[in-house]
Write a protein that holds these residues in place. Structure first.
Motif, PDB file in Angstrom:
ATOM      1  N   HIS A   1       0.643  -1.158   0.065  1.00 40.93           N
ATOM      2  CA  HIS A   1       0.043   0.129  -0.153  1.00 40.93           C
ATOM      3  C   HIS A   1       1.005   1.173  -0.065  1.00 40.93           C
ATOM      4  O   HIS A   1       0.874   2.246   0.665  1.00 40.93           O
TER       5      HIS A   1
ATOM      6  N   ALA B   1       5.098   6.897  -8.184  1.00 42.45           N
ATOM      7  CA  ALA B   1       4.149   5.843  -8.487  1.00 42.45           C
ATOM      8  C   ALA B   1       4.840   4.506  -8.742  1.00 42.45           C
ATOM      9  O   ALA B   1       4.627   3.574  -8.091  1.00 42.45           O
ATOM     10  N   GLN B   2       6.118   4.628  -9.253  1.00 41.17           N
ATOM     11  CA  GLN B   2       7.003   3.517  -9.667  1.00 41.17           C
ATOM     12  C   GLN B   2       7.523   3.012  -8.622  1.00 41.17           C
ATOM     13  O   GLN B   2       7.682   1.706  -8.009  1.00 41.17           O
TER      14      GLN B   2
ATOM     15  N   GLY C   1       5.175   1.553  -5.800  1.00 41.95           N
ATOM     16  CA  GLY C   1       4.240   0.504  -6.244  1.00 41.95           C
ATOM     17  C   GLY C   1       2.954   1.093  -6.541  1.00 41.95           C
ATOM     18  O   GLY C   1       2.008   0.073  -6.162  1.00 41.95           O
ATOM     19  N   LEU C   2       2.559   2.172  -6.676  1.00 42.45           N
ATOM     20  CA  LEU C   2       1.403   2.467  -6.669  1.00 42.45           C
ATOM     21  C   LEU C   2       0.789   2.575  -8.258  1.00 42.45           C
ATOM     22  O   LEU C   2       0.542   3.881  -8.812  1.00 42.45           O
ATOM     23  N   GLY C   3       0.375   1.408  -8.621  1.00 37.27           N
ATOM     24  CA  GLY C   3      -0.106   1.446  -9.960  1.00 37.27           C
ATOM     25  C   GLY C   3       0.994   1.937 -10.966  1.00 37.27           C
ATOM     26  O   GLY C   3       2.331   2.293 -10.837  1.00 37.27           O
ATOM     27  N   SER C   4       0.498   1.394 -12.292  1.00 39.12           N
ATOM     28  CA  SER C   4       1.612   1.698 -13.542  1.00 39.12           C
ATOM     29  C   SER C   4       1.800   3.200 -13.641  1.00 39.12           C
ATOM     30  O   SER C   4       0.593   3.851 -13.562  1.00 39.12           O
ATOM     31  N   PRO C   5       3.046   3.657 -13.738  1.00 40.56           N
ATOM     32  CA  PRO C   5       2.980   5.171 -14.025  1.00 40.56           C
ATOM     33  C   PRO C   5       2.446   5.765 -15.101  1.00 40.56           C
ATOM     34  O   PRO C   5       2.613   6.783 -15.519  1.00 40.56           O
ATOM     35  N   GLY C   6       2.123   4.919 -16.204  1.00 46.89           N
ATOM     36  CA  GLY C   6       1.377   5.365 -17.464  1.00 46.89           C
ATOM     37  C   GLY C   6       2.600   5.681 -18.284  1.00 46.89           C
ATOM     38  O   GLY C   6       3.904   5.215 -17.966  1.00 46.89           O
TER      39      GLY C   6
END
Lengths: 98, 123, 251, 607
Positions: free
Chosen positions: D77, D514-515, D518-523
């Motif tokens: 998280h 984010a990367q 580890g909060l979702g893919s950074p796009g």
């Protein structure tokens, strides 16, 4: 009530530690400074115990109150000898300068 | 006042150490003053991690779950102490060599190396 | 720009500015003793989960073990530096280890006795502190320093020669490097086992057992060996500088 | 096979740090019994491995990042208790510079300082590990540890020729000032920890942006940055530089000047974009950094031009170029950062080659004094060529790497509305390039009037054994390869577009956070326009090099100018004399200046 005692203890130790740090810096004689430094290290260690940091206090007591002051004393004794020797040589100009 | 007292104490120790460094006439004294500066960071770190009515973060006698002070800052301080002592040892070794080569440990007498290189301005 | 007045002036200006911004910042710091420590709380939980009773030990050797590896090599480099910077130059012709300002005859009998009694006790305590780093305050670092300083009680008890017999420097040199190497090897071993670098891959045991907490006791011993040898090496170099007379001085 | 490769890639950052450390320990264990060539070979293998690893990382990171959590403490998280290493193209590029210089230095050191061999190799490997660690650290305190380790190793390396009075003195000043800087930084780290309860760069940045900001954060920023600015040798934190680099063994100078100093600027950039961007006022930070950089560039340039001790001259030229780096980072935008990255790489090549060249002079003539060496360099045409090309590189002659970085930086500054820095950058190039060209002309060509003390030697200690023809290859080889690398930087178009991607990823704070956490893919990685150089950029570069030549000639023949013309230089003389007086200081004054610098930066950002 319990908290008040802790506050007074910590406050006193903090003021004392700061005062000793000042004493370390204002002791211009390096030999005496090593002793004051050791006392400062000890006091800092006590403060760490009071701040619930026994691990750190143990390190501080062994390093800050013992090893570093010892190194300072050893360094001073060597440096003083070198300085005295150079002065003696300067006083006797017949000897080679360098 | 009590809420910021340790921080102010650390700031005082930092500045007084700097004072010693800036006005020192003895390099051993300067190195010790530097050690005082470093010690201010130990105090600052531990003060930041202290928690009222909590004990040391060692679960020998107390049960897990009891309030304990922040172990992170303690680990950082530990590292900091080692680094500080190490640097002091190294600088003292250099001071001994300065005494041997220059015959003095008064920084006033051994100023910058600028003069050694001559003051030619190439014009 | 000469004279101490310049330094004082610069200090006054600098200290004024630094003091001002420092106080401004400190007034916004969370008060002393406040309960909010998110990282600290997570670290305590992780320590308990790893069955390491000493949370500081868990942070130092497990969670933030990478810092400790760096710290380890700082000490390693410092011992190398002491060897390098305080080496005997051919030009110096120092009669190392032969003439000392103080010999055993200068030390009171009582102090010598104290030294003899304290020496084994200190070494024992040092060893204990190293081994129990995972479950009680202390650990490789503190224990290593105690061991190193304890050894120097021999100097108090006897003389430089006794001390030299107790600490064969070339051996310590290698011990130090081995201790340092062990830390990285533990890291690489975890990597080889398919986990991450320095991952705590050994079984955890019970919370307060000596052999609990996986790699933590192992790293403690590595650090103890490294720190003990490094401190002895550094002290030895300084003792040599302070206690040996050279011929030039007497000429 | 592919999975294995990708697994290896994921743990490569830790290997790049721990590998050299293990190497250092092994050198110490085996070096006692093994012959000298073993130390050389082992260190070289490790350095080549680092270079290969760095290149591999630079190649595959593209616009993304390799994130490695040490000890498998992956975040849950968005929260972790561990330490993270982050390799993006910019930090991997720093690793390439560090390892590349290390390879060059080890080649050069093959016949070097035989008295202290094993320890020297172990310390060099520790230096490699600590600089790599600092470049890849994604954690504030971890960065501090590497910072301190770099320091400890560097003080020892600078002071290792203990028989030289100036060497130990320079190392001591260096040690004291840098340690003080580290403490200042640590105060900043502590403030940030107190506010956010985090040490991870991404987590600290996220926490700061989530809450209202205040002076505490600004002051923390000031302290944190001041510490690394000491390492970066920015004015007025720079006093240690010349003292240390004038006396350090030549290979160490190349490392300090080419890599360590640049890491200081790198940290300013990293910490700004991950931690402080969007929290501390951008305009005042930009202003502070650009002004600081401009002052550094000019003062460093003047001090450089007015030296005759060649290593001191090169040290001050580093100060001057650090000013340019700071201007580039201080513009606080992607294109300027890409240009700065290229400039740092080009400068590292040129400066290391020049230092190694000065080492050749030192070993041959036991002097690095411009006047004493007058005309004597004719015997060493290869070294002379390195000096000439190096000087032109500092001046920014196309098609050298420094020119590409500089012309792109000037473009970026103009489009950011800071046209006034262009002449400053030009001044830094002309003064430092002119100084080196002056040395080249006097030492290697014997141009101009013969100085009074020509031919004498002040008796610097040579660093290698008796000068043999065999050594020339190992002494000159690295310098020429470095200069060739500098040309390649500008010549290969992929480098330019690579730098642009690197900078775009570097300034993309949300993607970094984010990367790492580890909060979702950074796009998708932010697209970066490929920077292009223009014809006028080439013309400008040629003009700068010509100006450097003119300045060099002025330096040589100023004495023969008519009196009326010479009178025009009088104000310059006053400035130079004043600056020299300030720099003739002692440790106490260095500390005072450092404090004044911190205070000035503090007042600039807080009020």
């Amino acid at each position: 009530m319990h908290g008040a005692i802790v506050d007074v203890l910590l406050g006193g130790l903090l003021v004392l530690t700061a005062a000793t740090a000042t004493a370390v810096v204002l002791t211009r004689n390096a030999g005496r400074q090593a002793i004051v430094l050791s006392a400062y290290g000890l006091l800092l260690g006590l403060l760490m115990v009071a701040l619930q940091a026994p691990d750190v206090a143990l390190a501080q007591l062994t390093v800050g109150a013992a090893v570093v002051p010892l190194l300072v004393v050893l360094a001073i004794s060597r440096c003083d000898r070198e300085v005295v020797r150079r002065r003696r040589r300067r006083r006797r100009p017949r000897e080679e300068q360098r | 006042m009590f809420a910021v007292l340790p921080y102010l104490a650390a700031g005082w120790i930092f500045l007084i150490g700097c004072y010693g460094l800036a006005t020192s006439r003895n390099l051993v004294h300067a190195v010790v003053s530097l050690a005082v500066v470093q010690s201010s960071t130990y105090l600052l770190l531990l003060a930041v991690g202290w928690k009222r009515d909590a004990t040391a973060p060692v679960f020998g006698d107390i049960s897990p779950g009891a309030p304990v002070v922040d172990p992170i800052v303690q680990a950082l301080t530990l590292t900091d102490i080692v680094v500080g002592a190490t640097v002091s040892a190294l600088l003292l070794a250099l001071t001994i060599q300065v005494a041997k080569r220059h015959g003095t440990i008064d920084p006033e007498e051994i100023r910058s190396l600028e003069q050694d290189s001559g003051d030619d301005d190439g014009q | 720009m000469t004279g101490p007045r310049t330094a004082r002036l610069l200090f006054a200006v600098g200290a004024g500015g630094i003091g001002l911004v420092f106080v401004l910042a400190v007034l916004r710091l969370p008060g002393f003793g406040q309960p909010h420590h998110p990282y600290g709380a997570r670290a305590v939980a992780a320590a308990v989960a790893q069955h390491t009773a000493n949370a500081v030990g868990s942070v130092t050797f497990d969670q933030r073990g990478f810092d400790t590896m760096g710290e380890e090599f700082i000490l390693f480099a410092a011992a190398l530096a002491a060897l390098l910077l305080l080496r005997q130059l051919r030009s110096e012709e120092e009669a190392a280890g032969q003439r000392h300002d103080y010999g055993p005859e200068d030390v009171f009998a009582g102090v010598r006795l104290m030294g003899f009694v304290m020496l084994p006790v200190t070494l024992l305590v040092g060893g204990y502190v190293v081994v129990h780093g995972a479950i009680s305050p202390g650990g490789g670092f503190q224990g290593g320093v105690v061991l190193a300083t304890g050894l120097h009680l021999a100097y108090l008890a006897g003389d430089f020669r006794t001390l030299e017999r107790l600490r064969p420097l070339p051996v310590l040199d290698v011990t130090e490097a081995m201790g340092a190497a062990t830390y990285t090897i533990v890291g690489f071993a975890a990597l080889a086992s398919g986990a991450g670098f320095l991952a705590n891959v050994l079984p955890h045991g019970r919370l307060t057992d000596l052999m609990s907490s996986g790699t933590v006791p192992l790293l403690n011993v590595a650090v103890g060996a490294e720190v003990g040898s490094a401190v002895v090496l550094i002290l030895a170099k300084f003792l040599e500088q302070a206690l040996t007379k050279d011929r030039r001085a007497e000429a | 096979m592919t999975t294995m490769a990708s697994e290896l890639t994921g743990v490569l950052p830790a290997i790049l740090i721990a590998g050299p450390m293990l190497g250092a320990a092994v050198v110490m264990i085996a070096g006692r019994v093994a012959p000298r060539w073993f130390d050389d070979a082992l260190a070289m293998v490790v350095a080549l491995g680092s270079l290969a690893g760095g290149c591999w990382l630079t190649g595959i990171t593209g616009g993304g990042r390799i994130v490695e959590w040490i000890g498998d403490w992956q975040p849950r998280h968005g929260q972790s208790v561990g330490i993270v290493l982050v390799a993006d193209r910019m930090s991997a590029g720093m690793v390439v510079i560090i390892a590349g210089l290390m390879v060059a230095v080890l080649t050069y050191s093959w016949h070097f300082l035989e008295e202290v061999d094993t320890t020297y190799h172990a310390l060099l490997l520790c230096f490699l590990a600590s600089m790599t660690g600092f470049a890849l650290a994604g954690d504030l305190f971890d960065a501090f540890v590497w910072f301190e380790m770099m320091g400890v190793v560097a003080y020892a390396l600078v002071g290792m020729r203990v028989e030289e009075p100036r060497s130990v003195h320079g190392a001591l000043g260096f040690g004291i000032v840098n340690t003080l800087g580290a403490s200042v930084s640590l105060v900043g780290v502590t403030f940030l920890y107190a506010r956010t309860g985090e040490l991870n760069l991404a987590a600290v940045g996220r926490a700061l942006r989530a809450a209202p900001t205040d002076r505490l954060v600004t002051v923390a920023c000031v302290f944190l940055m001041s510490g690394v600015l000491v390492k970066a040798a920015a004015v007025p934190f720079h006093f240690w530089t010349a003292d240390a680099e004038a006396v350090a063994p030549t290979p160490v100078c190349a490392l300090l000047s080419g890599a360590m100093v640049a890491l200081g600027v790198f940290a300013v950039a990293r910490w700004w974009w991950v931690v402080f961007a969007g929290v501390v006022d951008t305009a005042s930070m930009r202003h502070a950094l650009v002004v600081l950089g401009a002052v550094t560039a000019v003062i460093g340039g003047i001090m450089c031009f007015s030296q005759r001790h060649i290593k001191r001259l090169l040290a001050y030229s580093t100060v001057s170029h650090v000013g340019v780096f700071l201007i580039g980072v201080g513009l606080l935008n992607g294109p300027a950062l890409a240009a700065t990255g290229l400039y740092v790489a080009g400068h590292a090549c040129a400066k290391a080659a020049l230092f190694l060249g000065s080492g050749v002079l030192l070993n041959r003539f036991e002097s690095v004094d411009e006047h004493e060496l007058f005309g004597r360099g004719r015997a060493l045409p290869g070294t002379g060529l390195i000096f000439a090309v190096g000087g032109l590189a500092l001046a920014g002659l196309p098609p050298l790497g420094t020119w590409l970085g500089k012309t792109l930086l000037e473009e970026a500054a103009s489009s950011a509305g800071a046209t006034w820095v262009v002449p400053i950058i030009l001044a830094a190039s002309v003064l430092t390039g002119g100084a080196v060209l002056r040395v080249t002309a006097r030492v290697f060509l014997g141009l101009g009037p013969r100085p009074e003390d020509a031919g004498k030697s002040r008796g610097e200690q040579p660093e290698a054994g008796p000068f043999r023809m065999l050594q020339i290859v190992s002494l000159l080889g690295p310098g020429s390869v470095l200069l060739a690398a500098s040309v390649a930087l500008a010549a290969v178009p992929a480098v330019r577009s690579g730098a642009a991607t690197a900078a775009a990823a570097f300034v993309d704070t949300p993607a970094y956070v984010a990367q790492v956490l580890g909060l979702g893919s950074p796009g998708p990685a932010a697209a970066a326009a490929e920077p292009v150089w223009t014809g006028s950029g080439v013309g400008f570069g040629l003009a700068a090099a010509a100006a450097a030549v003119v300045v060099a000639c002025l330096g040589i023949w100023a004495g023969s100018l008519p009196v009326a013309v010479r009178r025009l230089f009088r104000p310059a003389r006053v400035v130079i004399t004043g600056l020299h007086a300030v720099h003739e200081a002692h440790v106490g004054e260095y500390v005072g200046w450092l404090m004044v610098g911190v205070a000035a930066l503090g007042c600039a950002l807080v009020f």
